[in-house]
Design an enzyme around this catalytic site. Structure first.
Site, PDB file in Angstrom:
ATOM      1  N   TYR A 161      -8.155  -3.850  -8.534  1.00  0.00           N
ATOM      2  CA  TYR A 161      -7.352  -4.871  -7.835  1.00  0.00           C
ATOM      3  C   TYR A 161      -8.273  -5.850  -7.075  1.00  0.00           C
ATOM      4  O   TYR A 161      -9.219  -5.414  -6.404  1.00  0.00           O
ATOM      5  CB  TYR A 161      -6.372  -4.174  -6.882  1.00  0.00           C
ATOM      6  CG  TYR A 161      -5.760  -5.116  -5.873  1.00  0.00           C
ATOM      7  CD1 TYR A 161      -4.990  -6.195  -6.289  1.00  0.00           C
ATOM      8  CD2 TYR A 161      -5.978  -4.955  -4.513  1.00  0.00           C
ATOM      9  CE1 TYR A 161      -4.456  -7.082  -5.379  1.00  0.00           C
ATOM     10  CE2 TYR A 161      -5.435  -5.827  -3.591  1.00  0.00           C
ATOM     11  CZ  TYR A 161      -4.686  -6.890  -4.036  1.00  0.00           C
ATOM     12  OH  TYR A 161      -4.164  -7.785  -3.133  1.00  0.00           O
ATOM     13  N   ARG A 164      -0.101   4.211  18.794  1.00  0.00           N
ATOM     14  CA  ARG A 164      -1.227   3.993  17.871  1.00  0.00           C
ATOM     15  C   ARG A 164      -1.685   5.328  17.289  1.00  0.00           C
ATOM     16  O   ARG A 164      -2.035   5.434  16.129  1.00  0.00           O
ATOM     17  CB  ARG A 164      -2.398   3.291  18.570  1.00  0.00           C
ATOM     18  CG  ARG A 164      -3.702   3.392  17.749  1.00  0.00           C
ATOM     19  CD  ARG A 164      -4.745   2.349  18.078  1.00  0.00           C
ATOM     20  NE  ARG A 164      -5.059   2.221  19.479  1.00  0.00           N
ATOM     21  CZ  ARG A 164      -5.779   3.111  20.188  1.00  0.00           C
ATOM     22  NH1 ARG A 164      -6.262   4.197  19.634  1.00  0.00           N
ATOM     23  NH2 ARG A 164      -6.004   2.894  21.473  1.00  0.00           N
ATOM     24  N   LYS A 176       4.534  -1.681  -2.382  1.00  0.00           N
ATOM     25  CA  LYS A 176       5.030  -1.854  -3.748  1.00  0.00           C
ATOM     26  C   LYS A 176       6.193  -0.890  -4.026  1.00  0.00           C
ATOM     27  O   LYS A 176       7.186  -0.937  -3.331  1.00  0.00           O
ATOM     28  CB  LYS A 176       3.861  -1.694  -4.718  1.00  0.00           C
ATOM     29  CG  LYS A 176       2.606  -2.511  -4.320  1.00  0.00           C
ATOM     30  CD  LYS A 176       2.893  -3.996  -4.249  1.00  0.00           C
ATOM     31  CE  LYS A 176       1.696  -4.901  -4.211  1.00  0.00           C
ATOM     32  NZ  LYS A 176       0.907  -4.976  -3.004  1.00  0.00           N
ATOM     33  N   ASP A 229      -6.218   5.065  -7.125  1.00  0.00           N
ATOM     34  CA  ASP A 229      -5.158   4.184  -6.628  1.00  0.00           C
ATOM     35  C   ASP A 229      -3.958   4.369  -7.564  1.00  0.00           C
ATOM     36  O   ASP A 229      -4.017   4.021  -8.744  1.00  0.00           O
ATOM     37  CB  ASP A 229      -5.650   2.724  -6.618  1.00  0.00           C
ATOM     38  CG  ASP A 229      -4.620   1.776  -6.012  1.00  0.00           C
ATOM     39  OD1 ASP A 229      -3.409   2.046  -6.141  1.00  0.00           O
ATOM     40  OD2 ASP A 229      -5.028   0.755  -5.423  1.00  0.00           O
TER      41      ASP A 229
END
Ligand SMILES: Cc1ncc(COP(=O)(O)O)c(C=O)c1O
Length: 379
Positions: free
Chosen positions: A98, A46, A195, A170
Protein backbone atom coordinates in the site's frame (compact mmCIF):
# COMPACT_ATOMS: atom_id res chain seq x y z
CA UNK A 1 -18.84 -20.36 18.54
CA UNK A 2 -19.31 -19.33 14.93
CA UNK A 3 -17.78 -16.19 13.43
CA UNK A 4 -20.94 -14.06 13.59
CA UNK A 5 -21.74 -15.12 17.15
CA UNK A 6 -18.24 -14.05 18.21
CA UNK A 7 -18.47 -10.81 16.19
CA UNK A 8 -21.74 -9.89 17.90
CA UNK A 9 -21.03 -11.05 21.46
CA UNK A 10 -17.32 -11.16 22.34
CA UNK A 11 -16.42 -7.89 24.05
CA UNK A 12 -20.00 -6.71 23.54
CA UNK A 13 -21.64 -7.93 26.74
CA UNK A 14 -24.55 -5.79 28.04
CA UNK A 15 -23.48 -2.81 30.17
CA UNK A 16 -23.10 -4.10 33.78
CA UNK A 17 -24.40 -0.82 35.29
CA UNK A 18 -27.67 -0.44 33.37
CA UNK A 19 -28.16 -3.62 31.33
CA UNK A 20 -28.01 -1.63 28.07
CA UNK A 21 -27.60 -4.14 25.21
CA UNK A 22 -25.19 -1.74 23.54
CA UNK A 23 -22.58 -0.43 25.94
CA UNK A 24 -22.53 3.38 26.17
CA UNK A 25 -19.87 5.53 24.54
CA UNK A 26 -17.59 6.50 27.42
CA UNK A 27 -16.97 10.04 26.19
CA UNK A 28 -14.66 11.06 29.00
CA UNK A 29 -10.95 11.78 29.17
CA UNK A 30 -10.46 10.82 32.80
CA UNK A 31 -11.76 8.44 35.47
CA UNK A 32 -11.84 9.28 39.18
CA UNK A 33 -10.02 7.00 41.58
CA UNK A 34 -11.99 5.30 44.37
CA UNK A 35 -9.12 6.16 46.68
CA UNK A 36 -5.42 6.82 46.29
CA UNK A 37 -3.89 3.92 44.36
CA UNK A 38 -7.28 2.27 43.65
CA UNK A 39 -9.06 2.67 40.30
CA UNK A 40 -11.95 0.72 38.73
CA UNK A 41 -9.68 -0.41 35.90
CA UNK A 42 -9.43 2.89 34.04
CA UNK A 43 -7.70 6.17 34.81
CA UNK A 44 -7.10 8.12 31.59
CA UNK A 45 -8.58 7.62 28.10
CA UNK A 46 -5.25 7.76 26.25
CA UNK A 47 -4.18 4.72 28.25
CA UNK A 48 -7.42 2.77 27.89
CA UNK A 49 -11.19 3.09 27.97
CA UNK A 50 -14.08 0.59 27.95
CA UNK A 51 -15.01 1.07 24.26
CA UNK A 52 -11.43 0.38 23.19
CA UNK A 53 -11.14 -2.63 25.44
CA UNK A 54 -14.41 -4.03 24.03
CA UNK A 55 -13.32 -3.64 20.39
CA UNK A 56 -9.87 -5.06 21.08
CA UNK A 57 -11.39 -8.17 22.66
CA UNK A 58 -13.62 -8.70 19.60
CA UNK A 59 -10.77 -8.30 17.10
CA UNK A 60 -8.40 -10.59 19.03
CA UNK A 61 -11.09 -13.28 18.95
CA UNK A 62 -11.91 -12.87 15.25
CA UNK A 63 -8.24 -13.08 14.16
CA UNK A 64 -7.31 -15.84 16.65
CA UNK A 65 -4.76 -13.64 18.46
CA UNK A 66 -3.77 -13.38 22.10
CA UNK A 67 -4.20 -9.61 22.05
CA UNK A 68 -5.38 -6.74 19.83
CA UNK A 69 -4.68 -2.99 19.98
CA UNK A 70 -6.57 -0.34 18.05
CA UNK A 71 -5.20 2.92 16.72
CA UNK A 72 -6.42 6.14 15.14
CA UNK A 73 -5.69 4.86 11.62
CA UNK A 74 -4.26 1.92 9.76
CA UNK A 75 -1.07 3.93 9.30
CA UNK A 76 -0.74 4.48 13.07
CA UNK A 77 -1.13 0.71 13.54
CA UNK A 78 1.56 -0.02 10.92
CA UNK A 79 3.84 2.61 12.45
CA UNK A 80 3.52 0.96 15.87
CA UNK A 81 4.44 -2.45 14.41
CA UNK A 82 7.56 -1.01 12.75
CA UNK A 83 8.52 0.51 16.14
CA UNK A 84 9.13 -3.06 17.31
CA UNK A 85 12.42 -2.64 15.38
CA UNK A 86 15.67 -0.86 16.26
CA UNK A 87 17.97 1.36 14.15
CA UNK A 88 20.01 -0.83 11.81
CA UNK A 89 17.27 -3.47 11.42
CA UNK A 90 16.28 -4.59 7.93
CA UNK A 91 12.75 -5.47 6.72
CA UNK A 92 11.71 -7.47 3.65
CA UNK A 93 8.49 -5.97 2.28
CA UNK A 94 6.06 -7.12 -0.45
CA UNK A 95 6.66 -5.34 -3.71
CA UNK A 96 3.36 -3.57 -4.32
CA UNK A 97 2.65 -2.67 -0.72
CA UNK A 98 0.00 0.00 0.00
CA UNK A 99 1.33 3.43 -1.03
CA UNK A 100 0.92 5.01 2.42
CA UNK A 101 2.95 2.23 4.07
CA UNK A 102 5.57 2.58 1.32
CA UNK A 103 5.78 6.32 2.06
CA UNK A 104 6.06 5.73 5.82
CA UNK A 105 8.91 3.28 5.26
CA UNK A 106 10.86 5.06 2.52
CA UNK A 107 10.35 8.71 3.46
CA UNK A 108 10.17 8.64 7.27
CA UNK A 109 11.40 5.47 8.96
CA UNK A 110 14.60 5.27 6.88
CA UNK A 111 15.57 8.49 8.66
CA UNK A 112 15.43 6.54 11.94
CA UNK A 113 17.87 3.91 10.68
CA UNK A 114 15.51 1.20 9.40
CA UNK A 115 16.24 -0.41 6.05
CA UNK A 116 13.64 -1.83 3.66
CA UNK A 117 13.93 -4.14 0.64
CA UNK A 118 10.90 -4.48 -1.65
CA UNK A 119 10.71 -8.03 -2.92
CA UNK A 120 8.33 -10.18 -4.98
CA UNK A 121 7.07 -12.26 -2.04
CA UNK A 122 5.24 -14.68 -4.36
CA UNK A 123 8.77 -16.08 -4.97
CA UNK A 124 10.12 -17.77 -1.83
CA UNK A 125 13.59 -18.00 -3.40
CA UNK A 126 13.69 -14.19 -3.75
CA UNK A 127 12.54 -13.71 -0.16
CA UNK A 128 15.24 -16.09 1.07
CA UNK A 129 17.88 -14.38 -1.08
CA UNK A 130 16.96 -10.98 0.42
CA UNK A 131 17.57 -12.10 4.04
CA UNK A 132 20.72 -10.60 5.56
CA UNK A 133 22.19 -10.72 9.08
CA UNK A 134 20.32 -7.52 10.00
CA UNK A 135 16.92 -8.74 8.74
CA UNK A 136 14.37 -8.83 11.57
CA UNK A 137 10.98 -8.77 9.86
CA UNK A 138 9.04 -9.85 6.77
CA UNK A 139 6.08 -7.58 6.03
CA UNK A 140 3.45 -8.68 3.50
CA UNK A 141 0.17 -7.28 2.15
CA UNK A 142 -1.91 -10.10 0.71
CA UNK A 143 -3.67 -9.49 -1.59
CA UNK A 144 -1.77 -6.29 -2.45
CA UNK A 145 -3.33 -2.90 -3.00
CA UNK A 146 -4.08 -2.28 -5.91
CA UNK A 147 -2.57 -5.11 -7.95
CA UNK A 148 -4.15 -7.98 -5.94
CA UNK A 149 -1.01 -10.13 -5.83
CA UNK A 150 -1.39 -13.03 -3.38
CA UNK A 151 1.49 -14.25 -1.19
CA UNK A 152 1.52 -17.74 0.34
CA UNK A 153 1.28 -16.97 4.07
CA UNK A 154 2.07 -20.55 5.16
CA UNK A 155 5.33 -20.92 3.21
CA UNK A 156 6.61 -17.43 4.06
CA UNK A 157 5.78 -18.00 7.73
CA UNK A 158 7.75 -21.28 7.73
CA UNK A 159 10.75 -19.43 6.30
CA UNK A 160 10.34 -16.57 8.79
CA UNK A 161 10.15 -19.02 11.68
CA UNK A 162 13.23 -20.94 10.56
CA UNK A 163 15.23 -17.68 10.40
CA UNK A 164 13.77 -16.18 13.60
CA UNK A 165 12.08 -13.26 11.78
CA UNK A 166 8.82 -11.60 12.81
CA UNK A 167 6.23 -12.14 10.08
CA UNK A 168 3.60 -9.39 9.67
CA UNK A 169 0.57 -9.57 7.35
CA UNK A 170 -1.71 -6.68 6.39
CA UNK A 171 -5.12 -8.40 6.22
CA UNK A 172 -7.16 -5.31 5.31
CA UNK A 173 -8.43 -6.57 1.93
CA UNK A 174 -9.71 -9.94 3.19
CA UNK A 175 -10.83 -9.02 6.74
CA UNK A 176 -10.83 -11.79 9.36
CA UNK A 177 -13.97 -13.18 7.76
CA UNK A 178 -12.09 -14.43 4.69
CA UNK A 179 -8.53 -14.90 5.96
CA UNK A 180 -6.78 -15.45 9.29
CA UNK A 181 -3.01 -14.94 8.84
CA UNK A 182 -2.20 -15.82 12.48
CA UNK A 183 -3.85 -19.21 12.03
CA UNK A 184 -1.76 -19.68 8.84
CA UNK A 185 1.47 -18.96 10.74
CA UNK A 186 1.97 -15.16 10.79
CA UNK A 187 3.04 -13.51 14.07
CA UNK A 188 1.33 -10.14 13.65
CA UNK A 189 -1.72 -8.96 11.69
CA UNK A 190 -2.47 -5.34 10.85
CA UNK A 191 -5.70 -3.85 9.56
CA UNK A 192 -6.92 -0.56 8.37
CA UNK A 193 -10.21 -0.89 10.27
CA UNK A 194 -11.31 2.15 8.29
CA UNK A 195 -12.14 -0.43 5.61
CA UNK A 196 -14.19 -3.66 5.92
CA UNK A 197 -14.09 -3.99 9.72
CA UNK A 198 -15.92 -0.70 10.15
CA UNK A 199 -17.49 -0.99 6.72
CA UNK A 200 -19.52 2.23 6.71
CA UNK A 201 -16.88 4.84 5.77
CA UNK A 202 -17.59 6.93 8.86
CA UNK A 203 -14.30 6.79 10.78
CA UNK A 204 -10.65 5.89 10.39
CA UNK A 205 -8.92 3.31 12.55
CA UNK A 206 -6.26 0.64 12.60
CA UNK A 207 -5.60 -2.57 14.49
CA UNK A 208 -2.64 -4.75 15.42
CA UNK A 209 -3.42 -8.33 16.46
CA UNK A 210 -0.66 -10.54 17.78
CA UNK A 211 0.10 -14.17 18.56
CA UNK A 212 3.09 -13.73 20.92
CA UNK A 213 2.92 -12.18 24.41
CA UNK A 214 6.23 -10.32 24.26
CA UNK A 215 5.34 -8.39 21.09
CA UNK A 216 1.79 -7.84 22.38
CA UNK A 217 3.16 -6.21 25.55
CA UNK A 218 5.44 -3.99 23.47
CA UNK A 219 2.60 -2.87 21.15
CA UNK A 220 0.45 -2.13 24.19
CA UNK A 221 3.28 -0.02 25.59
CA UNK A 222 3.68 1.83 22.25
CA UNK A 223 -0.07 2.48 22.07
CA UNK A 224 -0.06 4.08 25.50
CA UNK A 225 3.33 5.80 25.25
CA UNK A 226 2.84 7.33 21.79
CA UNK A 227 -0.87 8.05 22.39
CA UNK A 228 -2.44 6.99 19.08
CA UNK A 229 -5.11 4.69 20.59
CA UNK A 230 -8.58 4.86 19.03
CA UNK A 231 -11.08 7.23 20.66
CA UNK A 232 -14.36 6.08 22.32
CA UNK A 233 -16.77 7.23 19.60
CA UNK A 234 -14.68 5.65 16.84
CA UNK A 235 -14.37 2.37 18.79
CA UNK A 236 -18.15 2.36 19.16
CA UNK A 237 -18.61 2.86 15.40
CA UNK A 238 -16.17 0.07 14.52
CA UNK A 239 -17.72 -2.30 17.09
CA UNK A 240 -21.10 -1.65 15.52
CA UNK A 241 -19.68 -2.28 12.04
CA UNK A 242 -17.96 -5.53 13.02
CA UNK A 243 -21.28 -7.06 14.11
CA UNK A 244 -22.42 -7.22 10.47
CA UNK A 245 -19.02 -8.10 8.97
CA UNK A 246 -20.04 -11.63 7.92
CA UNK A 247 -23.20 -10.63 6.06
CA UNK A 248 -21.48 -7.67 4.42
CA UNK A 249 -18.50 -9.77 3.30
CA UNK A 250 -20.77 -12.44 1.78
CA UNK A 251 -22.52 -9.80 -0.30
CA UNK A 252 -19.24 -8.01 -1.17
CA UNK A 253 -17.88 -11.34 -2.38
CA UNK A 254 -20.96 -12.15 -4.47
CA UNK A 255 -20.92 -8.71 -6.11
CA UNK A 256 -17.12 -8.82 -6.50
CA UNK A 257 -17.15 -12.11 -8.40
CA UNK A 258 -19.97 -10.93 -10.67
CA UNK A 259 -18.32 -7.58 -11.49
CA UNK A 260 -14.86 -9.12 -12.05
CA UNK A 261 -16.32 -11.64 -14.50
CA UNK A 262 -18.23 -8.88 -16.28
CA UNK A 263 -15.18 -6.62 -16.60
CA UNK A 264 -12.97 -9.52 -17.76
CA UNK A 265 -15.31 -10.13 -20.69
CA UNK A 266 -15.67 -6.43 -21.60
CA UNK A 267 -13.97 -5.45 -24.88
CA UNK A 268 -12.80 -2.05 -23.51
CA UNK A 269 -11.01 -3.62 -20.51
CA UNK A 270 -7.46 -4.79 -21.20
CA UNK A 271 -6.89 -6.77 -18.02
CA UNK A 272 -8.54 -7.48 -14.65
CA UNK A 273 -6.62 -8.24 -11.43
CA UNK A 274 -8.90 -10.30 -9.18
CA UNK A 275 -7.82 -13.47 -7.32
CA UNK A 276 -11.27 -15.01 -7.92
CA UNK A 277 -10.72 -15.24 -11.69
CA UNK A 278 -9.11 -18.49 -12.93
CA UNK A 279 -6.79 -16.27 -15.06
CA UNK A 280 -5.23 -14.77 -11.88
CA UNK A 281 -1.70 -16.17 -11.42
CA UNK A 282 -2.36 -17.12 -7.77
CA UNK A 283 -5.99 -18.22 -8.17
CA UNK A 284 -5.34 -21.72 -6.76
CA UNK A 285 -3.41 -20.29 -3.79
CA UNK A 286 -6.20 -17.78 -3.11
CA UNK A 287 -8.72 -20.64 -3.11
CA UNK A 288 -6.60 -22.49 -0.53
CA UNK A 289 -5.68 -19.70 1.85
CA UNK A 290 -8.77 -17.47 1.66
CA UNK A 291 -12.38 -18.36 2.35
CA UNK A 292 -13.60 -15.90 -0.29
CA UNK A 293 -12.17 -13.57 -2.92
CA UNK A 294 -13.59 -10.31 -1.62
CA UNK A 295 -14.57 -7.26 -3.57
CA UNK A 296 -11.29 -5.50 -4.34
CA UNK A 297 -10.06 -5.55 -7.92
CA UNK A 298 -8.22 -3.43 -10.43
CA UNK A 299 -8.53 -3.23 -14.19
CA UNK A 300 -6.69 -1.50 -16.98
CA UNK A 301 -8.39 0.69 -19.54
CA UNK A 302 -5.17 1.46 -21.44
CA UNK A 303 -4.31 5.07 -20.61
CA UNK A 304 -4.73 7.84 -18.05
CA UNK A 305 -7.01 9.69 -20.50
CA UNK A 306 -9.32 6.68 -20.83
CA UNK A 307 -9.32 6.25 -17.02
CA UNK A 308 -10.17 9.95 -16.57
CA UNK A 309 -13.05 9.77 -19.06
CA UNK A 310 -14.54 6.71 -17.43
CA UNK A 311 -14.10 7.83 -13.81
CA UNK A 312 -15.65 11.24 -14.48
CA UNK A 313 -18.77 9.69 -16.01
CA UNK A 314 -19.79 7.34 -13.20
CA UNK A 315 -23.02 7.98 -11.31
CA UNK A 316 -23.22 5.27 -8.63
CA UNK A 317 -19.57 4.31 -8.14
CA UNK A 318 -18.02 7.17 -6.15
CA UNK A 319 -14.60 8.49 -7.05
CA UNK A 320 -12.75 8.30 -3.72
CA UNK A 321 -9.56 7.14 -1.99
CA UNK A 322 -10.88 4.62 0.49
CA UNK A 323 -12.30 1.12 0.16
CA UNK A 324 -14.22 -1.55 2.03
CA UNK A 325 -17.40 0.44 2.64
CA UNK A 326 -20.95 -0.56 1.77
CA UNK A 327 -20.84 1.93 -1.12
CA UNK A 328 -18.83 1.21 -4.27
CA UNK A 329 -15.68 3.32 -4.42
CA UNK A 330 -13.44 3.68 -7.42
CA UNK A 331 -10.06 5.36 -7.79
CA UNK A 332 -7.08 5.98 -10.03
CA UNK A 333 -4.08 4.70 -8.01
CA UNK A 334 -1.40 6.45 -10.11
CA UNK A 335 -2.76 9.91 -9.24
CA UNK A 336 -4.52 9.13 -5.95
CA UNK A 337 -3.53 6.35 -3.49
CA UNK A 338 -0.06 5.77 -5.00
CA UNK A 339 0.75 9.31 -6.14
CA UNK A 340 3.60 9.52 -3.59
CA UNK A 341 5.50 6.75 -5.42
CA UNK A 342 8.00 7.66 -8.13
CA UNK A 343 6.58 6.85 -11.61
CA UNK A 344 9.28 4.19 -12.22
CA UNK A 345 8.47 2.49 -8.87
CA UNK A 346 4.78 2.52 -9.77
CA UNK A 347 5.57 0.87 -13.09
CA UNK A 348 7.74 -1.71 -11.34
CA UNK A 349 4.85 -2.45 -8.94
CA UNK A 350 2.43 -2.88 -11.90
CA UNK A 351 0.52 0.35 -11.29
CA UNK A 352 0.02 1.58 -14.83
CA UNK A 353 -1.50 4.95 -15.80
CA UNK A 354 -4.62 3.19 -17.12
CA UNK A 355 -5.17 1.15 -13.95
CA UNK A 356 -8.43 1.71 -12.07
CA UNK A 357 -9.07 0.26 -8.60
CA UNK A 358 -12.57 -0.78 -7.68
CA UNK A 359 -13.94 -1.50 -4.20
CA UNK A 360 -17.27 -3.15 -4.98
CA UNK A 361 -19.95 -2.27 -2.46
CA UNK A 362 -23.13 -4.11 -1.51
CA UNK A 363 -25.53 -2.22 -3.78
CA UNK A 364 -27.67 -4.11 -6.32
CA UNK A 365 -25.15 -5.60 -8.71
CA UNK A 366 -27.22 -4.83 -11.85
CA UNK A 367 -27.02 -1.11 -11.03
CA UNK A 368 -23.24 -1.32 -10.63
CA UNK A 369 -22.85 -3.19 -13.92
CA UNK A 370 -24.90 -0.64 -15.84
CA UNK A 371 -22.99 2.26 -14.25
CA UNK A 372 -19.61 0.73 -15.19
CA UNK A 373 -20.90 -0.13 -18.68
CA UNK A 374 -22.06 3.41 -19.41
CA UNK A 375 -18.59 4.68 -18.38
CA UNK A 376 -16.76 2.10 -20.48
CA UNK A 377 -18.98 2.86 -23.48
CA UNK A 378 -17.40 6.31 -23.68
CA UNK A 379 -13.94 4.82 -24.41
C1 LIG B 1 -4.00 -2.37 2.65
C2 LIG B 1 -4.00 -1.09 3.43
N1 LIG B 1 -3.31 -1.04 4.58
C3 LIG B 1 -3.27 0.09 5.33
C4 LIG B 1 -3.93 1.23 4.95
C5 LIG B 1 -3.84 2.48 5.79
O1 LIG B 1 -5.01 2.62 6.54
P1 LIG B 1 -5.60 4.06 7.02
O2 LIG B 1 -6.00 4.78 5.77
O3 LIG B 1 -6.73 3.68 7.90
O4 LIG B 1 -4.51 4.76 7.72
C6 LIG B 1 -4.69 1.22 3.76
C7 LIG B 1 -5.42 2.41 3.34
O5 LIG B 1 -5.94 2.50 2.25
C8 LIG B 1 -4.72 0.02 2.99
O6 LIG B 1 -5.41 -0.05 1.85
Amino acid sequence: MGFSTDAIHVGQEPDPLTGAVVAPIYQTSTYVLEELGKSRGYDYARTNHPNRKALERTLAKLEGGIGAFVFTSGMAAIDSVLRLLRPGDHVIVTKGIYGGAYRLMTKLLVEFGLEFSFVDTTRLDLVEEAIKPSTKMIYVDTPTNPTLVVTDIGTVSALARSRNLTFVVDNTFMSPYFQNPLVLGADVVVHSVTKYLNGHSDCTGGAVILSRPQEAARIQFIQRAAGAGLAPMDCFLVSRGVKTLAVRMERHNENGIAIAKHLASHPKVKHVNYPGLPSHPQHELAKRQQRGFGAMMSFDVGSQEAARKMLNSLRICSLGESLGGVETLICHPATMTHASMAPETRREFGITDGLIRLSVGIEDVEDLVSDLDQGLALL
